[in-house]
Design an enzyme around this catalytic site. Structure first.
Site, PDB file in Angstrom:
ATOM      1  N   LYS A  93       0.812  -1.221   0.000  1.00  0.00           N
ATOM      2  CA  LYS A  93       0.000   0.000   0.000  1.00  0.00           C
ATOM      3  C   LYS A  93       0.850   1.277   0.000  1.00  0.00           C
ATOM      4  O   LYS A  93       0.482   2.280  -0.590  1.00  0.00           O
ATOM      5  CB  LYS A  93      -0.933   0.011   1.219  1.00  0.00           C
ATOM      6  CG  LYS A  93      -1.975  -1.104   1.261  1.00  0.00           C
ATOM      7  CD  LYS A  93      -3.142  -0.782   0.396  1.00  0.00           C
ATOM      8  CE  LYS A  93      -4.360  -1.682   0.483  1.00  0.00           C
ATOM      9  NZ  LYS A  93      -4.301  -3.028   1.011  1.00  0.00           N
ATOM     10  N   GLU A 115     -10.350   5.982   2.283  1.00  0.00           N
ATOM     11  CA  GLU A 115     -11.200   4.913   2.808  1.00  0.00           C
ATOM     12  C   GLU A 115     -10.284   3.780   3.265  1.00  0.00           C
ATOM     13  O   GLU A 115      -9.144   3.679   2.805  1.00  0.00           O
ATOM     14  CB  GLU A 115     -12.134   4.393   1.704  1.00  0.00           C
ATOM     15  CG  GLU A 115     -11.546   3.303   0.790  1.00  0.00           C
ATOM     16  CD  GLU A 115     -10.432   3.775  -0.135  1.00  0.00           C
ATOM     17  OE1 GLU A 115     -10.282   5.000  -0.322  1.00  0.00           O
ATOM     18  OE2 GLU A 115      -9.694   2.921  -0.685  1.00  0.00           O
ATOM     19  N   SER A 382       1.963  -9.762  -0.789  1.00  0.00           N
ATOM     20  CA  SER A 382       1.541  -8.354  -0.712  1.00  0.00           C
ATOM     21  C   SER A 382       1.709  -7.750   0.674  1.00  0.00           C
ATOM     22  O   SER A 382       1.832  -6.533   0.805  1.00  0.00           O
ATOM     23  CB  SER A 382       0.094  -8.231  -1.168  1.00  0.00           C
ATOM     24  OG  SER A 382      -0.739  -9.123  -0.449  1.00  0.00           O
TER      25      SER A 382
END
Ligand code: PLP
Length: 402
Positions: A93, A115, A382
Site C-alpha cells: 500500500k 477509505e 503483498s
C-alpha cells in the site's frame, strides 16, 4: 455516485471498462487531478523525489526470495516470493500512498482523506500524511472499526482522525461512498487517496503506475538470478492493485501466465465470497465501469472473505479487461485453502504472510506440482501477517488476546 453524472465514459478506458462516472461537483477536480498527474508523471524531479522516498523511507527495492524448501516440498516449479511484506507499514500500500501524497503536495493540498477496510490503506495514508505534514481523515465502516480496533488506534497515533461509517452495511464499500461524498464537498484543500486500482479515471491508471515498481523490480531480479523470465506470476486480488503492480511489466510477455487469486470465502456457490470475476456482472459503481457482485436488481452485494483486504464487491477495470481478453486468469481460493497456506508458508519458509497474500500462496501450492523443476513461479507476498494471527487462531478454535 450514480446521480447527476457528468460522465466522460471514454476517459481512461481499458477495453469497455473504466471511464469517469462522477457527480458534476467532482468533475472539475478530477480533471485537475488528471492534468496534474499527466504532468508530474513525466517530471524528472517528481520521479527522483518519489524514487528517493521509495528507497529511503519504504525500503525498496523489496527482495525477491527463492523459496527452496517449499519448491522442493511441492516437487515442481521453482517458487520465488516478491517480499512486499518487508516494506514500511507492512504491505504494498505504501507504494501508491507515497506517490499520491507527493502529487497532492505538488497540487498544494493540505489535507488528505482515504477509505479503508482492514485498516492497512488507512495506516499507510496516515503514515505518509504524518511524514509530509498533511492533515489526514480516514473513513472506515463501523463494523470494520470494531474488527480492526488496533489499526484504528494506530491511525490515531499517527495523527489521523478516523470516521466510523454507519451507513449501508458499515463496511468497505460504504467507507468508499462516504469518502467520495466528503471529497465532493471539499476539494479546494483536499485530495482523496484511493487505495486500489479502482474509481474514476485517473485513479486506476495512476495507482497502477505507482504499483508497477513491483513488476519492474521482479523482472530485473529474476533475470539476474535465473537468466529467465518467470513462467507464471501469481498475486491476490481485492481491488487489484498489488496484482496489477506485479503483472504490469509482463503483460506484453505473452508466454508469462498472469494469475489473480480472488477470495472464494466459504465457496463461490454460496453467498459468502468476494469472487468478482467468477460471479460478477458489468455495472457502473464507485465512478467506474467494471465487474461487480450484484443481485438481479443491480444492488451491490454484501461480500465476505476471511481476509478484510479482499472484501470488495468489485475489481479494477484493467483486470476486467485483462480477463475479457484472456490475458490474465482469475481463480477463487476459499478461506480454508488460504488458512492452510498461511500455516504452510509459516512452517515451510518461516514467513508469516498476510491472509490476503496467502490466497496467492494457496494457488501456488496447486500450480507448482503441475510444472517442471526448471520452470519459475513468482508469487507476490503483498503484506505481512502479524495483523492476522489472532483471527487465524480463532478460525482454528483458539482464542488469544490481540
Ligand atoms: C489491501 C491489501 C490487499 C488487497 O488490495 P489490492 O488492491 O487488491 O492489492 C492485498 N494484500 C494486502 C496485504 C493488503 O493490505
Amino acid at each position: 455516485m450514480q446521480n447527476n453524472l457528468s460522465d466522460k465514459p471514454q476517459a481512461g478506458r481499458f477495453g469497455e471498462y473504466g471511464g469517469q462516472y462522477v457527480p458534476e461537483t467532482l468533475m472539475h477536480e478530477i480533471e485537475k487531478l488528471t492534468e496534474a498527474y499527466n504532468h508530474y508523471k513525466n517530471d524528472p524531479l517528481f520521479k527522483d523525489e518519489l524514487t528517493d522516498l521509495l528507497h529511503k523511507y519504504a525500503n525498496r527495492p523489496s527482495l525477491l526470495y527463492h523459496a527452496q524448501r517449499m519448491s522442493e516440498d511441492l516437487g515442481g516449479a521453482q517458487i520465488y516470493f516478491k517480499r512486499e511484506d518487508l516494506n514500511h507499514t507492512g504491505s504494498h500500500k505504501i507504494n501508491n500512498v507515497l506517490g499520491q501524497i507527493l502529487l497532492a503536495k505538488k497540487m498544494h493540498k493540505t489535507r488528505v482523506i482515504a477509505e479503508t477496510g482492514a485498516g492497512q490503506h488507512g495506516v499507510a495514508t496516515a503514515t505518509v500524511a504524518a511524514l509530509m505534514g498533511l492533515e489526514c481523515e480516514i473513513f472506515m465502516g463501523q463494523v470494520d472499526t470494531e474488527r480492526q480496533a488496533l489499526n484504528v488506534y494506530r491511525m490515531r497515533l499517527l495523527g489521523a482522525k478516523v470516521h466510523s461509517v454507519t451507513t449501508g452495511t458499515g463496511t468497505l464499500k460504504d467507507a468508499v461512498n462516504a469518502a467520495m461524498q466528503e471529497w465532493a464537498s471539499r476539494t479546494e484543500d483536499t485530495h482523496y487517496v484511493i487505495g486500489s486500482v479502482m474509481g474514476p479515471h485517473p485513479f486506476p491508471t495512476m495507482v497502477r503506475d505507482f504499483q508497477a515498481c513491483i513488476s519492474a523490480e521482479i523482472k530485473k531480479q529474476i533475470i539476474t538470478e535465473t537468466g529467465h523470465l518467470p513462467d507464471a506470476v501469481v498475486a491476490c486480488v481485492g481491488g487489484g492493485s498489488n496484482a496489477i503492480g506485479a503483472f504490469y511489466h509482463f503483460i506484453e510477455d505473452k508466454h508469462v501466465r498472469l494469475i489473480g487469486c480472488e477470495a472464494a470465502g466459504k465457496g463461490i456457490d454460496t453467498t459468502q465470497h468476494a469472487a468478482t470475476l467468477e460471479r460478477g456482472t458489468t455495472s457502473i459503481f464507485h465512478g467506474m465501469k467494471s465487474i461487480f457482485l450484484q443481485n438481479d436488481d443491480g444492488q451491490i452485494n454484501q461480500v465476505y472473505s476471511i481476509s478484510a483486504g479482499l472484501d470488495y464487491p468489485g475489481i479494477g477495470p484493467e483486470h476486467a479487461a485483462l480477463a475479457a481478453a484472456n490475458r490474465a486468469e482469475y481463480v477463487g481460493i476459499t478461506d480454508d485453502e488460504a488458512v492452510a497456506a498461511f500455516e504452510y508458508i509459516a512452517r515451510e519458509e518461516g514467513i508469516i504472510a498476510a491472509i490476503e497474500s496467502c490466497h496467492a500462496v494457496a494457488y501456488v501450492k496447486k500450480l507448482a506440482p503441475q510444472m517442471r523443476t526448471d520452470q519459475i513461479i513468482v508469487c507476490n507476498l503483498s503484506g505481512r501477517g502479524d495483523k492476522d494471527v489472532a483471527a487465524i487462531a480463532r478460525y482454528q478454535g483458539e482464542e488469544i488476546n490481540d
